[in-house]
Design an enzyme around this catalytic site. Sequence first.
Site, PDB file in Angstrom:
ATOM      1  N   GLU A 149       1.100  -1.381  -0.512  1.00 25.57           N
ATOM      2  CA  GLU A 149      -0.163   0.187  -0.635  1.00 25.57           C
ATOM      3  C   GLU A 149       0.832   0.620  -0.344  1.00 25.57           C
ATOM      4  OE1 GLU A 149      -3.441   1.451   0.112  1.00 25.57           O
ATOM      5  OE2 GLU A 149      -2.640   3.210   0.650  1.00 25.57           O
ATOM      6  N   CYS A 153      -5.264   5.299   5.173  1.00 29.68           N
ATOM      7  CA  CYS A 153      -5.121   3.644   5.180  1.00 29.68           C
ATOM      8  C   CYS A 153      -6.218   3.137   4.865  1.00 29.68           C
ATOM      9  CB  CYS A 153      -4.016   3.158   5.881  1.00 29.68           C
ATOM     10  SG  CYS A 153      -3.723   1.641   5.216  1.00 29.68           S
ATOM     11  N   CYS A 181      -5.214  -1.290   6.852  1.00 20.37           N
ATOM     12  CA  CYS A 181      -5.642  -1.638   8.190  1.00 20.37           C
ATOM     13  C   CYS A 181      -6.497  -0.509   8.563  1.00 20.37           C
ATOM     14  CB  CYS A 181      -4.111  -1.145   8.711  1.00 20.37           C
ATOM     15  SG  CYS A 181      -4.060   0.914   8.419  1.00 20.37           S
ATOM     16  N   HIS A 219      -6.309   3.077  12.953  1.00 20.39           N
ATOM     17  CA  HIS A 219      -6.511   4.661  13.340  1.00 20.39           C
ATOM     18  C   HIS A 219      -7.098   4.895  14.239  1.00 20.39           C
ATOM     19  CE1 HIS A 219      -2.133   4.641  11.228  1.00 20.39           C
ATOM     20  NE2 HIS A 219      -2.490   3.917  10.670  1.00 20.39           N
ATOM     21  N   ARG A 265       0.742  -4.585  11.234  1.00 21.59           N
ATOM     22  CA  ARG A 265       1.654  -4.125  10.484  1.00 21.59           C
ATOM     23  C   ARG A 265       2.836  -3.935  11.678  1.00 21.59           C
ATOM     24  NH1 ARG A 265      -1.299  -3.401   7.820  1.00 21.59           N
ATOM     25  NH2 ARG A 265      -1.293  -4.365   5.804  1.00 21.59           N
ATOM     26  N   SER A 321       5.240   1.114   9.801  1.00 20.22           N
ATOM     27  CA  SER A 321       5.425   1.208   8.549  1.00 20.22           C
ATOM     28  C   SER A 321       5.977   2.384   8.895  1.00 20.22           C
ATOM     29  CB  SER A 321       4.991   1.349   7.136  1.00 20.22           C
ATOM     30  OG  SER A 321       4.516   0.148   7.314  1.00 20.22           O
ATOM     31  N   CYS A 333       3.351  -0.335   4.425  1.00 17.77           N
ATOM     32  CA  CYS A 333       2.181   0.436   4.192  1.00 17.77           C
ATOM     33  C   CYS A 333       2.332   1.888   3.915  1.00 17.77           C
ATOM     34  CB  CYS A 333       1.207   0.523   5.320  1.00 17.77           C
ATOM     35  SG  CYS A 333      -0.234   1.209   4.249  1.00 17.77           S
ATOM     36  N   CYS A 353       0.401   4.985   5.556  1.00 18.55           N
ATOM     37  CA  CYS A 353      -0.057   4.791   6.568  1.00 18.55           C
ATOM     38  C   CYS A 353       1.720   5.649   7.406  1.00 18.55           C
ATOM     39  CB  CYS A 353      -0.270   3.526   7.747  1.00 18.55           C
ATOM     40  SG  CYS A 353      -1.876   2.619   7.675  1.00 18.55           S
TER      41      CYS A 353
HETATM   42 NI1  NFE Z   1      -2.090   1.544   6.258  1.00 18.79          NI
HETATM   43 FE1  NFE Z   1      -0.867   0.015   9.271  1.00 18.79          FE
HETATM   44  C1  NFE Z   1      -0.789  -1.267   9.574  1.00 18.79           C
HETATM   45  C2  NFE Z   1      -0.592   0.850  10.717  1.00 18.79           C
HETATM   46  S1  NFE Z   1       1.242   0.524   8.442  1.00 18.79           S
HETATM   47  S2  NFE Z   1      -1.529  -0.210   7.307  1.00 18.79           S
HETATM   48  O1  NFE Z   1      -1.029  -2.587   9.972  1.00 18.79           O
HETATM   49  O2  NFE Z   1      -0.769   1.843  11.291  1.00 18.79           O
HETATM   50  O3  NFE Z   1       2.236   0.961   9.074  1.00 18.79           O
END
Ligand code: NFE
Length: 565
Positions: free
Chosen positions: A13, A60, A63, A67, A477, A500, A544, A547
């Site tokens: 992503e 994102c 996931c 958030h 992640r 990420s 990702c 993110c």
């Molecule tokens: Ni956009 Fe995320 C996850 C977050 S990024 S996927 O899992 O926070 O590392």
Amino acid sequence: MAKIVVDPICRIEGHLRIEAEVNNGRITDAWSSSTMFRGIEKILKGRDPRDAWFWTQRFCGVCTTVHSIASIRAVEDALKIKIPPNAQLIRNIIIGIQNVQDHVIHFYHLHALDWVDITSGLKADPAKTAALAASISDWPNNSATYFKEVQDKIKAFVASGRLGPFANAYWGHPAYKLPPEANLMATAHYLEALEWQKDVIKIHAILGSKNPHPQTFLVGGMAIPIDPDSQNALNADKLIEIKRLLKKAHDFVEKVYIPDLLAVASFYKDWAAIGGGVGNFMSYGEFPDANGNQWLPSGVIYNKDLSKVLPVDQQKVAEYVDHSWYDYAEGKGKGLHPWNGESEPAYSGPKPPYEFLDTEARYSWVKAPRFDEHPMEVGPLARMLVAYASGHKEAKAAVDMVLGKLGVGPSALFSTLGRTAARGIDCLLIARQTPVWLDELIANISSGDLRIHANEMWDPSNWPVEAKGFGLHEAPRGSLGHWIRIKDQRIYNYQAVVPSTWNASPRDAAGQRGPYEAALVGTPVADPNMPLEILRTVHSFDPCLACAVHLLDVTGNQLFQVKVS
Ligand code: NFE
Ligand code: MG
């Protein structure tokens, strides 16, 4: 010396660029760059803290819940809100199925094609494929007829010249090691997993009204009424449907994902000595019970030393921008704790089209987060290592089972293969445990407790003039943190440091590499024109970048570039 550029890295992503120096067939140095800026942290300033989850959720679409979770936890921490047990359990179920679905999608749809040559599967004998599948699992679909159908489907794809999701890969690369039958088996399960993931995530639709981006999060609890007698609430029928979907999720992980992971990994054991990375690992811990005790432990491990797990203190998190396209008011060389964090973009890179970034200077939109000045790997491997080293019973048993079946020791975990195996183990543990939280939820509701929201701090007139808080979460992640400062009932500052961001981090002020960069050093590259091995190691982290940076690249429209000089 050749310098390789892979931009963008596909099957992730967001937009990630890797530059790597290759000498004598091995990577000797690497740089990880995000070519995308977004700026949602800035958009949040001045808004109602109770709405922050809704904005941050848009970091994102992969996931899709994480958030929201980190955000409501941050606000609840700032306002000292304790949520009711039902809300805690519903959040655990939402997080649990998110992790399980995300890991399976990663294994089959984002990572498998680094190891599985779909085109080789066209040469497989379907009967032998069925025999291979039966030798590792009693999954009912594994018949010769089924594998023949899948093979015919792929043949039709190839004959039409429209390879769809399989159009872009290094087919025929010498680093692919699976026999045709194993390739066909994995391809069949790739297709099956597509259907499966669509079904199991309906749990989010039941508990969150939709996916991606469930809508029932709420500071103080959840916005889903519980009433066993109402069609418009979480009732017995819906709980039974969730139970059925959780079983479906678990069955696939136990009978398809894990056997496939072991079968594929057994052909790539050399990758247990490649891709180790920074050797420091962090997990925030996850899945709190009604008293806030976490089912998976938090902890920090330094230098691959599993004999010591140190506590996580969020005060030790700081982000550096010495090699990132941001300016801090106080200038360079200092890390900022997220409560004092700044996200002022200051692009100083070359104008596209360009050949290479100036990696001595700034080269990424990702900041460099550090824990007590150390780069940290986060993610399923970190989670499993912290759990393993903390003596978590289920994690220990599952890790030992996988290591035993592969015939390798714990040191194999510190690698590209270890990262990929740990994701499977993490998925298995969570797939087994999520039904337990559902049972607890059902028992709690049956006891007459229908509470879902703690109301007392909803009204901003009850809030202190100033407050600050943090919300920590283990996203698929890895370790995700949101930090909020509230002033006069509004968001004064908001920062997210996401998994990420940790893993895709560029160098910091001290010149320390980030985890992708460190993991790439030593990775072999058989053919610099087809850097499959770079994809293996980078994909093992499941990047990702959407993110990680949280605007779009308004200048660089390049879609694909692999360059060798
Ligand atoms: Ni956009 Fe995320 C996850 C977050 S990024 S996927 O899992 O926070 O590392
Ligand atoms: Mg951030």
